[in-house]
Enzyme design. Sequence first.
Site, PDB file in Angstrom:
ATOM      1  N   GLU A  84      -8.539 -10.748  -6.970  1.00 12.15           N
ATOM      2  CA  GLU A  84      -8.282 -12.112  -8.124  1.00 12.15           C
ATOM      3  C   GLU A  84      -8.464 -12.863  -6.571  1.00 12.15           C
ATOM      4  OE1 GLU A  84      -4.204 -11.995  -9.847  1.00 12.15           O
ATOM      5  OE2 GLU A  84      -3.625  -9.909  -9.728  1.00 12.15           O
ATOM      6  N   LYS A 140       5.446  -2.873  -7.659  1.00  9.38           N
ATOM      7  CA  LYS A 140       5.696  -1.764  -8.015  1.00  9.38           C
ATOM      8  C   LYS A 140       6.117  -0.516  -7.721  1.00  9.38           C
ATOM      9  CE  LYS A 140       0.536  -2.436  -9.456  1.00  9.38           C
ATOM     10  NZ  LYS A 140      -0.695  -2.234  -9.044  1.00  9.38           N
ATOM     11  N   GLY A 149     -14.715  -7.779  -9.208  1.00 11.48           N
ATOM     12  CA  GLY A 149     -13.443  -7.857 -10.572  1.00 11.48           C
ATOM     13  C   GLY A 149     -12.606  -7.353 -10.577  1.00 11.48           C
TER      14      GLY A 149
END
Lengths: 337, 337
Positions: free
Chosen positions: B201, B216, B198
Site C-alpha cells: 500500500e 492477524k 500492487g
Amino acid sequence: MEKIRIALIGYGNVGQAFARMLLRRKDYIMEKFGLEPMITGISTGRRGGIIRSEGIDTTGLTDEMFNKELKALDVIDFGEYDIMVELTPINIMTGQPATDHIKHALELGKHVITANKGPIAWHYRELRDLALNKGLQFRHEATVMDGAPVYNLVQETLMGCKITEVKGILNATTNFVLTEMEKGVSYEEAIEEGRKQGFVEADASMDLDGWDASAKLTALMNVLMDVEITPLDIRRTGIGGVTKGDLDQAAAQGKKIKLLCHGWLDENGQPIGVVEPTLVDQNDLAAIMDATMSYVTVNTDLTGEMTMIEHAFEPEIDHTAYGVLSDLLRILTEITR
Amino acid sequence: MEKIRIALIGYGNVGQAFARMLLRRKDYIMEKFGLEPMITGISTGRRGGIIRSEGIDTTGLTDEMFNKELKALDVIDFGEYDIMVELTPINIMTGQPATDHIKHALELGKHVITANKGPIAWHYRELRDLALNKGLQFRHEATVMDGAPVYNLVQETLMGCKITEVKGILNATTNFVLTEMEKGVSYEEAIEEGRKQGFVEADASMDLDGWDASAKLTALMNVLMDVEITPLDIRRTGIGGVTKGDLDQAAAQGKKIKLLCHGWLDENGQPIGVVEPTLVDQNDLAAIMDATMSYVTVNTDLTGEMTMIEHAFEPEIDHTAYGVLSDLLRILTEITR
C-alpha cells in the site's frame, strides 16, 4: 443420559489408542452432545470378540472376557451399537474384509468410521452411495495423512470449489528410506532401521513398491475429485530402482528425489494418477519433508493451491486415533442437530 | 425460489471480486440450497450507496445508480437484506468503523461476514457473544491468510482439540521485502517494487512495523485459543532494523531472517504473542515461504502440529473474495439445515 454405543472391529494399536482417547474426551462429549459414549462391542484378530450392551471397561480387558468363537461379522451383525469403527488390518489389493464389514454395518443402519484405506481405494462410491441412501454417516478421515483432516478440509472448508489436482508425499516408509540413503545408509539398512523404530512393517514391499502411496492417492482422488478408480489405475513406480548414485547426482544439482503422488484430470476429463520417484528442487516443499512428515496440496478452480502438512508426532499412532475421534465428533454433530 | 439478500458494505477490489464470484456460483447455490442469492445493498467510500430490494445488477453499475447521501450505516440500518458483508478499509489501531457496522447489523438480526481483521483483533469476544445470543452467524474466514480456511480448519476439522500454540508468516509485504533484500535490492527499492506489483500500500508502515502481522496474530489467538487480547498486547518488532548485513550473516550460517508470528500460553495460562524478525534454518518451513506464500502452524493437545500453507495465486484478491464466499456457503449450510 442417553448413550452412544460404539463397536470396534479391529483392536490393535489404533483401536486401543482410540479407546484411551475416547475416555480422555468422554466429559467433553457428554457436555457438548448430551450423549455418553460407550464401547459395546470389540472384535480382535486373535483373541475373539466381546459383545456387552451395558458397555465394556477397556481399561481392564482380560483374555477371559473375550469369546474366541465371536468373529468380526458376529460382532457387527449381533452387537448392539450405533456406530461401527472399522480398524482391521488392510489388504491393499482388495480392500477386504473391511469392505464387507462396512457393508454389513451400513445395511443394518449403523454409522461407519474407518481408518482403513482399502475400502476407500477399492469401493468408495458404492459405500458412499449405500450410506447416502440409508441416511447414514460414512467417515474415513484417518485413511490418508492419519489424523490430518484432508477430507474435511476440502468438504467442510473448501465448499463450492472444484478440486482439479492433488499432489503430495503420502508414504512415510519410502520417505524415510530415501532420507536415510541421502545420508549414506544403504537401502537395506534404512529399512531395518525403520523396522527398529516401529513404523516399517515386517513386509515392507507394499510401501517400497508404491502400493501404499497408490492406494492413498486413489482414495484422495475418489473422494475429493469424485472419480472412480482403483490402485491398479495408478501409474506406479516404487523406490527400489533409486540408487545412492541417483541421490548423489540429484544433490550435485541442488535437488532431491522424493516419491511424489500426483493426480489430475487430463484434457478429456479422465483421471490420471502417478506415483513415482521425482526430482525436486531443494526449495520445493517436498524437499523439506523429512521422513515423519507428509503433505497434500490440492488445487481448486476458485482458490488456487492450498497445502496441509502433517508434522512428526510421537507416537504417530495417536494421530490416526485422533482421525477416528474427529470422525466420531462429526457424526455426533450431525446426529444431534 | 426464495431469495437470500446480501448487503455489501465496502465495494473496493474485494467487494467487486466477490460480486463476480457470486455470479459464477449462483447456479451452484440455487441448486445446493434452494436459495437465489441477490445483492440488495451496496455502500462505497466515495460514490455513496444503493438500496434496492429487488436486487442490484452488479455487472452494470453506473455512478447514477448511487445515492451520494447514503452512508454505510444507512445501508445497514435501512436496507433489506439477510446477510451483511463488511469490507470497508481497515483501521488497524481501532477496528472502526467496521466494528460499529457489524454491531448494527447483528442488533438488527442480520448474519455477518467480514474480511476486516480489525474487529476480530479488537472486539472479537463481544461480537461473537452478540451473534451467539442472537442466534446469528458471524464469520470472518478472509481476515487471516485470505481465503485459506484457517478458522474453519480448526473449528470444523480439529474439533475436540485444544489449540496450545499458533505460529507462522502472516504478512506478505514484509516477507517480500526481506526476500528482495536477500537478492541485494535495497529496503526502499523493495517497497517501491511491491507497490508497482500492487500488493504494497501507499503507506506501508503498518506492514513494515509489524502492526498488520500483530493484528492477524491477535485475531488468530482470540478466535482459536479463546483469549482476549488486542494488537497492543503483542511484543512487536518490525523489519526496519534488519540490514543487508544481517541477511548476509544469516546466509553465511545457512539461515534466513523471516518476520515470524508466534502465540502461546505461558506456564500461568497467560497468552503471549510475539512478532519479530527471526533467524530460521534453511530447511525450516518458514525459509521456503517466498513473498507470496504464507502459512500457519497450529499445535494441539491431541494431534500435535498441523500446518496450512497458502500458495501464490494471481490475482490474490480472488483469494480474499473466496474467503467471503466460503463464509456465505457455511452460513447457507447452517440456515438451511
